[in-house]
Scaffold this active site. Sequence first.
Site, short mmCIF file in Angstrom:
data_model
loop_
_atom_site.label_atom_id
_atom_site.label_comp_id
_atom_site.label_asym_id
_atom_site.label_seq_id
_atom_site.Cartn_x
_atom_site.Cartn_y
_atom_site.Cartn_z
N LEU A 270 -18.19 -20.51 -2.59
CA LEU A 270 -18.49 -21.89 -3.01
C LEU A 270 -17.28 -22.47 -3.74
O LEU A 270 -16.94 -22.02 -4.83
CB LEU A 270 -19.70 -21.89 -3.94
CG LEU A 270 -20.17 -23.26 -4.41
CD1 LEU A 270 -20.82 -24.03 -3.28
CD2 LEU A 270 -21.14 -23.12 -5.58
N HIS B 130 -16.65 -16.91 -15.33
CA HIS B 130 -15.49 -17.80 -15.48
C HIS B 130 -16.00 -19.21 -15.79
O HIS B 130 -17.04 -19.61 -15.28
CB HIS B 130 -14.76 -17.79 -14.13
CG HIS B 130 -13.43 -18.45 -14.13
ND1 HIS B 130 -13.29 -19.81 -14.13
CD2 HIS B 130 -12.18 -17.93 -14.11
CE1 HIS B 130 -12.00 -20.12 -14.10
NE2 HIS B 130 -11.30 -18.99 -14.09
C1 LIG Z 1 -19.03 -24.61 -8.30
C2 LIG Z 1 -18.57 -26.00 -7.97
C3 LIG Z 1 -18.54 -26.17 -6.45
C4 LIG Z 1 -19.62 -27.01 -8.52
O1 LIG Z 1 -19.22 -28.32 -8.32
P1 LIG Z 1 -19.14 -29.34 -9.55
O2 LIG Z 1 -18.24 -28.78 -10.60
O3 LIG Z 1 -18.83 -30.70 -9.03
O4 LIG Z 1 -20.61 -29.29 -10.08
P2 LIG Z 1 -21.42 -30.39 -10.89
O5 LIG Z 1 -21.93 -31.40 -9.91
O6 LIG Z 1 -20.62 -30.90 -12.03
O7 LIG Z 1 -22.60 -29.52 -11.43
C5 LIG Z 1 -23.47 -28.84 -10.58
C6 LIG Z 1 -24.73 -28.56 -11.37
O8 LIG Z 1 -24.44 -27.67 -12.46
C7 LIG Z 1 -24.81 -28.26 -13.71
N1 LIG Z 1 -23.72 -27.95 -14.67
C8 LIG Z 1 -22.46 -28.38 -14.59
N2 LIG Z 1 -21.70 -27.87 -15.57
C9 LIG Z 1 -22.51 -27.08 -16.31
C10 LIG Z 1 -22.33 -26.27 -17.47
N3 LIG Z 1 -21.14 -26.14 -18.07
N4 LIG Z 1 -23.41 -25.59 -17.94
C11 LIG Z 1 -24.62 -25.74 -17.35
N5 LIG Z 1 -24.83 -26.47 -16.24
C12 LIG Z 1 -23.81 -27.14 -15.72
C13 LIG Z 1 -24.92 -29.74 -13.42
O9 LIG Z 1 -25.90 -30.33 -14.25
C14 LIG Z 1 -25.30 -29.82 -11.96
O10 LIG Z 1 -26.68 -29.79 -11.72
P3 LIG Z 1 -27.49 -31.00 -11.05
O11 LIG Z 1 -26.62 -31.68 -10.04
O12 LIG Z 1 -28.67 -30.37 -10.43
O13 LIG Z 1 -27.81 -31.90 -12.21
C15 LIG Z 1 -17.21 -26.32 -8.61
O14 LIG Z 1 -17.33 -26.36 -10.00
C16 LIG Z 1 -16.13 -25.34 -8.22
O15 LIG Z 1 -15.52 -25.45 -7.15
N6 LIG Z 1 -15.79 -24.40 -9.13
C17 LIG Z 1 -14.65 -23.49 -8.98
C18 LIG Z 1 -14.88 -22.40 -7.96
C19 LIG Z 1 -15.90 -21.37 -8.38
O16 LIG Z 1 -15.78 -20.76 -9.44
N7 LIG Z 1 -16.91 -21.21 -7.54
C20 LIG Z 1 -17.97 -20.28 -7.73
C21 LIG Z 1 -17.51 -18.87 -7.38
S1 LIG Z 1 -18.89 -17.77 -7.32
C22 LIG Z 1 -19.46 -17.91 -5.71
O17 LIG Z 1 -18.83 -18.45 -4.84
C23 LIG Z 1 -20.84 -17.41 -5.45
C24 LIG Z 1 -21.89 -18.42 -5.77
C25 LIG Z 1 -22.30 -19.32 -4.61
O18 LIG Z 1 -21.79 -19.17 -3.48
O19 LIG Z 1 -23.21 -20.18 -4.82
#
Ligand SMILES: CC(C)(COP(=O)(O)OP(=O)(O)OC[C@H]1O[C@@H](n2cnc3c(N)ncnc32)[C@H](O)[C@@H]1OP(=O)(O)O)[C@@H](O)C(=O)NCCC(=O)NCCSC(=O)CCC(=O)O
Length: 343
Positions: free
Chosen positions: A124, A233
């Site tokens: 993701l 992370h």
């Molecule tokens: C994971 C994503 C794709 C998520 O995208 P965004 O950052 O735009 O997310 P967002 O829209 O801001 O938030 C998504 C949901 O999480 C909630 N949310 C956001 N930040 C939060 C925090 N600090 N604590 C608690 N909840 C939080 C929001 O309310 C929202 O829910 P609502 O919309 O419902 O209100 C991104 O952050 C990313 O690319 N991260 C870096 C890569 C990474 O670490 N990926 C995961 C690796 S682990 C993996 O791949 C396995 C897991 C998997 O495949 O699912």
Amino acid sequence: MRIRPIARDDLDGLQVLARQTGVGFTSLPDNREFLAGKIEAAACAFEERVPVDDRLYFFVLEDESNGELAGCCAIEGQVGKGVPFYNYRLGKLAHSSVQLELHRTFETLFLSSDHTGDAEVCSLFLRPEYRGRELRHLRNGALLSKARWLFIAQFRDRFPEKVLAEMRGVFDEDNKSPFWESLGKHFFPMDFSEADRLTGLGRKSFIGELMPKFPLYTTFMSADARACIGQVHRDTRPALEMLKKEGLRWEGYIDIFDGGPTVEAYIDEVQAVCHSRLCQVEVSKQLVASEERRWLAATTDMKNFYAAWVGRGPSDDQIIVVSEAEAQQLQVSTGDTLRLLET
Ligand SMILES: CC(C)(COP(=O)(O)OP(=O)(O)OC[C@H]1O[C@@H](n2cnc3c(N)ncnc32)[C@H](O)[C@@H]1OP(=O)(O)O)[C@@H](O)C(=O)NCCC(=O)NCCSC(=O)CCC(=O)O
Ligand SMILES: NC(=[NH2+])NCCC[C@H](N)C(=O)O
């Protein structure tokens, strides 16, 4: 923005994503040949040309305004078939001496392959410029994460009983993993990033063989390594929150390299899988575009799987009215079926 299966001509776009993922994002090493192999494997999976237990369904999030890839996500049909899938299970060992009246419990790590045969949601990633913060209302991250549940619900018979996700563990400012420094490094004399690269290229089993197999007392690890157990992370927190909302739980399994948590659930108990439903499409010429991001819609054909937000939910009689633009985005017309999820 829409989700679709990765295509053979997405290699350049996927490599752009792979270069940005950063430390600990195991499954997307920046290696062109490897990424090309991944795309080919995914193409075969969506064409159902490989057995169900050997499929990698890899999706991309496409920005239709410029044709670029904004992110990606994937589902592994089953883990641990070709190469062993290792985790540490966090357990307890109780030591007790009646004579001395001393009773102590120690936190212990047990090497396990308990998840063999489960499905995995993985890979993701959303490019930072498309993420939440100012763009929260667009919910691109939620589209990426949740579209996979609609796919699994639609093709439920291709998946096993359980699903898991391995979450990226904690790294310090120098991109060092305290967990790796305190444990893995003693058995595998290289930096985490090199071990992680080999893992991503599919050689985790080889590394796993070299990791300690007997129960490990965490007492012997550094305090900052112990503090990483089951922690993610900072950029992975939204990913974890979304999985928790669907009902995935941490049952004490962690990554053998960085200590990140493995979360898991029975597929039939995942909220989105339970609550998504099929509706009949009606395309309306009058409908004006809506900015609402509450209803997620996905098509029901594997090779032409598309998912996107639609501006409204279905009517009581299970009809989903979509605008012409939405119909075009999802490649559907009146009378077709869409799978809908309120979220
Ligand atoms: C994971 C994503 C794709 C998520 O995208 P965004 O950052 O735009 O997310 P967002 O829209 O801001 O938030 C998504 C949901 O999480 C909630 N949310 C956001 N930040 C939060 C925090 N600090 N604590 C608690 N909840 C939080 C929001 O309310 C929202 O829910 P609502 O919309 O419902 O209100 C991104 O952050 C990313 O690319 N991260 C870096 C890569 C990474 O670490 N990926 C995961 C690796 S682990 C993996 O791949 C396995 C897991 C998997 O495949 O699912
Ligand atoms: N503990 C870890 N670093 N696990 C890998 C996490 C990243 C993500 N699950 C992937 O598919 O690559």
